[in-house]
Design a protein around this motif. Structure first.
Motif, PDB file in Angstrom:
ATOM      1  N   ARG A  26       0.821  -1.214   0.000  1.00 42.24           N
ATOM      2  CA  ARG A  26       0.000   0.000   0.000  1.00 42.24           C
ATOM      3  C   ARG A  26       0.853   1.261   0.000  1.00 42.24           C
ATOM      4  O   ARG A  26       0.564   2.233  -0.680  1.00 42.24           O
ATOM      5  CB  ARG A  26      -0.955   0.003   1.193  1.00 42.24           C
ATOM      6  N   TRP A  68      -3.081  -4.580   3.924  1.00 45.15           N
ATOM      7  CA  TRP A  68      -2.955  -3.115   3.896  1.00 45.15           C
ATOM      8  C   TRP A  68      -1.815  -2.608   4.762  1.00 45.15           C
ATOM      9  O   TRP A  68      -1.204  -1.595   4.457  1.00 45.15           O
ATOM     10  CB  TRP A  68      -4.282  -2.464   4.283  1.00 45.15           C
ATOM     11  N   PHE A  75     -10.298  -5.769   2.483  1.00 45.21           N
ATOM     12  CA  PHE A  75      -9.919  -4.398   2.844  1.00 45.21           C
ATOM     13  C   PHE A  75      -9.336  -4.331   4.246  1.00 45.21           C
ATOM     14  O   PHE A  75      -8.374  -3.623   4.510  1.00 45.21           O
ATOM     15  CB  PHE A  75     -11.143  -3.480   2.720  1.00 45.21           C
ATOM     16  N   GLY A  76      -9.927  -5.087   5.141  1.00 46.63           N
ATOM     17  CA  GLY A  76      -9.465  -5.050   6.523  1.00 46.63           C
ATOM     18  C   GLY A  76      -8.271  -5.947   6.786  1.00 46.63           C
ATOM     19  O   GLY A  76      -7.656  -5.883   7.842  1.00 46.63           O
ATOM     20  N   LEU A 127     -14.464  -2.296   0.340  1.00 49.38           N
ATOM     21  CA  LEU A 127     -14.921  -2.613   1.684  1.00 49.38           C
ATOM     22  C   LEU A 127     -15.058  -4.105   1.956  1.00 49.38           C
ATOM     23  O   LEU A 127     -15.636  -4.513   2.950  1.00 49.38           O
ATOM     24  CB  LEU A 127     -16.270  -1.917   1.979  1.00 49.38           C
ATOM     25  N   ARG A 153      -7.088   3.467  -6.976  1.00 51.79           N
ATOM     26  CA  ARG A 153      -6.632   3.660  -5.610  1.00 51.79           C
ATOM     27  C   ARG A 153      -7.793   3.785  -4.642  1.00 51.79           C
ATOM     28  O   ARG A 153      -7.752   3.240  -3.543  1.00 51.79           O
ATOM     29  CB  ARG A 153      -5.757   4.917  -5.564  1.00 51.79           C
ATOM     30  N   ASP A 154      -8.849   4.471  -5.089  1.00 46.09           N
ATOM     31  CA  ASP A 154      -9.998   4.626  -4.194  1.00 46.09           C
ATOM     32  C   ASP A 154     -10.977   3.456  -4.317  1.00 46.09           C
ATOM     33  O   ASP A 154     -12.038   3.462  -3.715  1.00 46.09           O
ATOM     34  CB  ASP A 154     -10.700   5.973  -4.450  1.00 46.09           C
TER      35      ASP A 154
END
Lengths: 325, 727
Positions: free
Chosen positions: A20, A62, A103-104, A157, A198-199
């Motif tokens: 990341r 991440w 994501f987490g 997410l 990226r988003d």
């Protein structure tokens, strides 16, 4: 600027990925070695040893604690990023084609090939529940009968995964129920690569049908198409410009029949909105199998069938260039 | 005088009192009917035994009368009485079906009758067993026609088909007919019915494309390995599609020479399309058709199929009338000569084909042999029509002491206007200049006392008195030769790869041929002149990787050197403004595309099409302007070019405006989409924070406070490389 050449593999590169922050670059190839490099100077930080076959995919979570790799040795392995220790070994019935952290960073998924009588599956493990790993029992396993998954990423997410198939279809599977939420077919041939912006609101697909396409990641609505004359193996979105880079070229099996001049093994830059090409970078003497943008958008890397990884820093002209509009 | 002939052809002796010349076919009705009557009466008179009835009438007294009384009624049936005879009585099937009548047979006296019978028998027993023959006589001489009976009607039919028109000798050409046909032709009504008028089919303006305001040209493109065919307007910006159809043709397409029709190939034949909507105009049914050729006047179409040819019905090559769609004539295809087998004269009045030692010239519209006979030219190797007049050039190789010969023959007079003898000839190639002003015969020779082949270009000046010939000799291998289409220059590629040179020659009016320029180290194997002359593209196709050189021959400058990698074809547009290079899927499987260049070699477009196969420009008919008018236009070019430049500027600025406009709207749409996506993204910020344990990772530097400082030492080597040689 002169690119940095990373020579750490003996076989063709299959995937490259930045973490990341962008300080590290992970590379995997058709040899069993998983390499990690400092992206700033191309110095090798280390390797993750353990696989016994070609490694098809790699991902880092991440916070760059864990690294996940999937291989043709019928296993998916979880590593400690810093120490290189193998944390988990998940055995499968067929080769692992794609893998990823959500994501987490708590849930991993990987897809397996339709091979030797085994079906194509997407398996989900929750790392917070050690029993799942110990017993090799995923909390969910989605069978995929029609056309095997050739590329997959987590949606925004971690609610869903977006999978590209051999026949060119795109499916969005729910990560909770496993059902197909959205399905579209914009490509006519195999989808080789999917990379999110990226988003994470949009993603770009690279297909054997000589195009790359931009989609919305929630609705899977088709936005843009980037055309070339060669199969596209990989496409990546710039984090801070409306640019996309495409890597590909003559298929490996056809390369010997043509000269490198027309193999078109260049990385090609397109404007995201205009779908127009504005630049090319030569270098590889085989097709490019994987491209990745540095998270700061100031450099990008490409891994080729020739076994090399090249880190390219952009010239000032790249940042100054603008389309007349 | 006759004696000499008699020795050669005994049958010819009977021509002395020739009154029975070639009769018209029985369609006339009158003559054959008379013959039939003659035949009947003669059969009667031949019977020498007198009439049977006579015996009873003249019956002597000592003979008892066997006559029945007048009121006698027969009580025995005929079957009982003479059943054995009746069984043999003629059946209906044994009628006159197998009987033929042969006209125009030599008239002979009894001394030669046997000989005639032998000859006739020899000719006609080929078709089946002759069971009966009859030679009617008058005054001791045969009457010039005979009757033959075969064992079956099929044989008779065969004989009619094959022996009709058989040439026995100069004076006697057999006319063979079935006797049964006489009945048929007798019943033909004398009244002539006026054929019904065919409704007129309005095909629209078949030349509408010439009226296009911008004077753009059209071209056809076959792609997707032949599945799709498109017609485009050529445009500097982007080609404009006019028509696109799937499976329009099964193999490839052809334009007619003046561009009126587009021909498509199908298993069952050829279809012609034209008009604004490319509607079907004509169909020609020819199973398995492979090759076609149009007459230059677009009036006739020649088709070739390897299937379906039979002995008595020639169908290998068919000549069709394009306007009516009717088959004009079929031909056998015995020789495997190069297509087109039939070569047309420039005006479509004649067409010719070459077979062993023969040159057959046919005329239109009868499709018959010119003057009813072919030209005997022993050893003829090749021939070619002049594109500028009805002159045929042909050549025959050396035969022992007789030198090789190139002959120019005027037609239809068959007058030899020029003969040139050549020695030590290996091969000749005939190259006509497009207007027929010059003929170049490329002669490969092996002169005595030298090693290897020398090439002579024998240039015939067709427009000058007595057709003077100039010779240019070259010792190198000749790769290609081409005339400038509307001019007096020619280009030659010569040498061995990789040392290939191109030479440009000018045939001057003062009787000299001048070498204008030679360029060496060329990457070329083919010469493509612009249809207007002056400009030429030298292309190294296929094995030479598609190297291109654009040359202006007026001052011999190379305007541009370029490359279309693996190009397989070069096609000039009919006006000489543009040229297309292409990589056809038929010869190379990747990068199939066609590129559009200006005549100066500026690349305008790269058009990639999936499995692109073929591009063909639609030809234009010759200009209607006179030479003077063309000259005038050239003189006033400055006046016109101003207008055109203005137009170009306008369209260019319009194009760039359009492009900018298009980009702007694209950008706007994209911005809108991004705004929506970003709004959603912002909404999910809390969810993201939650998932990553409260760490904000939205920006690379959004959590600077958590950063830990770490110093890593990198070894960077510095190397100084001198750039260039500084002396």
């Amino acid at each position: 600027m002169k690119p940095i050449l990373l020579q750490g593999h003996e076989r063709s590169i299959t995937q490259i990925k930045y973490n990341r922050e962008g300080d590290l670059l992970f590379t995997v190839a058709k040899d069993p070695i998983v390499n990690v490099w400092y992206s700033v100077n191309g110095e090798r930080l280390g390797t993750y040893m353990g696989h016994t076959g070609a490694v098809w995919c790699v991902d880092a979570d991440w916070d760059t604690k864990h690294v996940l790799t999937g291989s043709a040795d019928n296993s998916c392995r979880l590593w400690d990023c810093e120490t290189g220790k193998q944390l988990a070994l998940l055995k499968t019935n067929s080769a692992v084609r794609t893998c990823g952290f959500d994501f987490g960073g708590n849930i991993i998924m990987f897809s397996t090939d339709k091979q030797m009588g085994y079906q194509c599956f997407v398996s989900f493990f929750d790392l917070r529940d050690p029993s799942q790993i110990d017993n090799n029992e995923p909390y969910m396993k989605i069978p995929c009968n029609d056309s095997k998954i050739t590329s997959a990423v987590w949606g925004p997410l971690g609610e869903c995964i977006i999978a590209g198939h051999e026949g060119g279809e795109l499916n969005q599977y729910s990560a909770k129920s496993g059902e197909v939420l959205v399905t579209v077919k914009e490509h006519s041939r195999q989808i080789n690569d999917i990379q999110l912006s990226r988003d994470m609101t949009m993603f770009v697909t690279a297909s054997k049908d000589n195009t790359a396409k931009l989609f919305d990641s929630t609705t899977l609505e088709h936005q843009k198409t980037f055309r070339t004359e060669r199969p596209v193996n990989s496409a990546a979105l710039s984090p801070n410009y409306d640019h996309v880079v495409l890597g590909g070229g003559q298929e490996a099996m056809d390369v010997t029949t043509t000269s490198t001049r027309i193999g078109k093994f260049e990385a090609r830059f397109f404007h995201l909105a205009f779908e127009e090409e504005f630049g090319r970078v030569k270098g590889h003497f085989g097709p490019i199998n994987s491209v990745a943008f540095h998270p700061d958008g100031k450099s990008y890397s490409s891994g080729g069938e020739d076994g090399y990884v090249r880190i390219h820093y952009f010239d000032p002209q790249y940042f100054e260039f603008e389309f007349e509009a | 005088m006759q004696d000499a002939e008699n020795v050669a052809a005994p049958e010819a002796a009977e021509q002395r009192s020739q009154s029975h010349v070639d009769r018209p076919t029985p369609a006339a009705g009158e003559a054959p009917a008379g013959q039939a009557r003659d035949a009947a009466s003669e059969t009667g008179s031949e019977g020498s035994g007198g009439e049977p009835g006579g015996a009873a009438e003249n019956g002597g007294a000592d003979e008892p009368s066997f006559s029945d009384p007048e009121d006698f009624v027969e009580d025995v049936s005929e079957e009982e009485l003479l059943g054995d005879v009746l069984r043999d009585r003629p059946q209906e099937a044994d009628g006159i079906d197998p009987v033929i009548v042969v006209d125009s047979v030599p008239q002979v006296g009894p001394d030669r009758l046997e000989k005639l019978r032998n000859v006739i028998h020899k000719i006609f027993s080929k078709f089946g067993k002759i069971t009966n023959d009859f030679y009617p006589e008058e005054d001791g001489r045969t009457k010039g026609y005979i009757f033959l009976e075969y064992a079956s009607a099929a044989h008779a039919l065969d004989a009619v088909k094959n022996a009709d028109g058989y040439k026995l000798d100069k004076q006697h050409t057999f006319r063979v007919n079935l006797v049964t046909d006489f009945d048929r032709y007798m019943t033909i009504s004398d009244e002539w019915d006026i054929p019904e008028k065919q409704p007129f089919k309005d095909l629209g303006n078949l030349r509408y494309w010439l009226e296009e305001a911008e004077c753009r040209d059209q071209y056809s493109v076959i792609f997707e390995s032949g599945d799709r065919t498109s017609i485009f307007w050529n445009d500097v910006k982007d080609p404009v599609s006019i028509e696109e159809r799937a499976r329009w043709t099964e193999t490839y397409v052809r334009w007619s020479p003046k561009g009126t029709y587009l021909a498509t190939f199908h298993q069952r034949g050829i279809a012609l399309w034209g008009g604004e909507k490319f509607k079907q105009i004509q169909r020609f049914s020819h199973q398995g058709v492979q090759l076609i050729d149009f007459s230059p006047c677009e009036r006739y179409l020649v088709t070739f199929s390897p299937l379906m040819d039979t002995q008595d019905d020639p169908q290998a090559i068919i000549i069709w009338d394009i306007l009516t769609g009717q088959k004009k004539r079929g031909f056998h295809c015995e020789s495997s000569a190069h297509w087109p087998i039939f070569k047309w004269s420039h005006d479509g009045k004649f067409f010719a084909r070459m077979t062993l030692d023969t040159l057959s010239i046919y005329e239109t519209p009868s499709m018959g042999l010119l003057d009813k006979k072919s030209l005997k030219i022993s050893g003829i190797k090749d021939f070619s029509w002049s594109p500028g007049g009805n002159i045929i050039a042909f050549w025959v190789p050396e035969d022992k002491d007789i030198p090789a010969r190139v002959t120019l023959m005027q037609l239809p007079t068959r007058q030899e206007i020029r003969v040139r003898n050549l020695f030590n000839v290996v091969d000749c190639k005939l190259h006509w200049q497009k207007n027929g002003d010059y003929l170049c015969v490329k002669v490969d020779r092996t002169p005595k006392g030298t090693q290897g082949v020398v090439t002579n270009f024998e240039i015939f000046r067709m427009r000058e008195k007595q057709v003077p010939v100039d010779v240019v000799e070259m010792k190198e291998t000749i790769i290609a030769f081409a005339w400038e289409p509307n001019g007096s220059k020619f280009a030659v590629l010569h040498g061995e790869a990789p040392r290939i040179s191109v030479s440009f020659y000018h045939v001057k009016n003062n009787g000299k041929i001048e070498l204008i320029k030679m360029f060496d180290k060329q990457q070329a194997n083919t010469i493509f002149w612009s249809p207007q002359g002056q400009f030429v593209v030298l292309a190294g196709l296929r094995s030479m990787n598609g190297a291109l050189a654009f040359v202006d021959t007026s001052d011999c400058t190379v305007m541009n050197i370029a490359e279309h990698y693996m190009a397989s074809d070069v096609e000039w547009d009919p006006t000489g403004r543009y040229v297309v290079t292409s990589v056809s899927w038929w010869s190379h499987k990747v990068d199939n595309a066609y590129w559009l260049w200006t005549f100066q070699g500026r690349l305008l477009q790269k058009n990639s099409k999936d499995r692109f196969c073929q591009l063909l420009w639609r030809p234009r008919p010759p200009t209607l302007l006179s030479q003077d008018q063309v000259k005038q236009i050239k003189k006033d070019l400055k006046k016109y070019s101003k207008i055109f430049e203005q137009k170009d500027r306008l369209s260019q600025s319009k194009a760039s405006k359009e492009l900018v406009e298009r980009r702007r709207t694209m950008m706007e749409d994209f911005r809108k989409y991004r705004k929506m996506a970003q709004e959603l993204y912002m909404e999910q910020k809390n969810a993201r924070l939650e998932l990553r344990g409260g760490v904000d990772t939205d920006e690379l530097d959004s959590n600077v406070d958590d950063w830990e400082e770490e110093t890593i030492e990198f070894f960077v080597t510095e190397e100084i490389i001198p750039l260039g040689n500084q002396e």
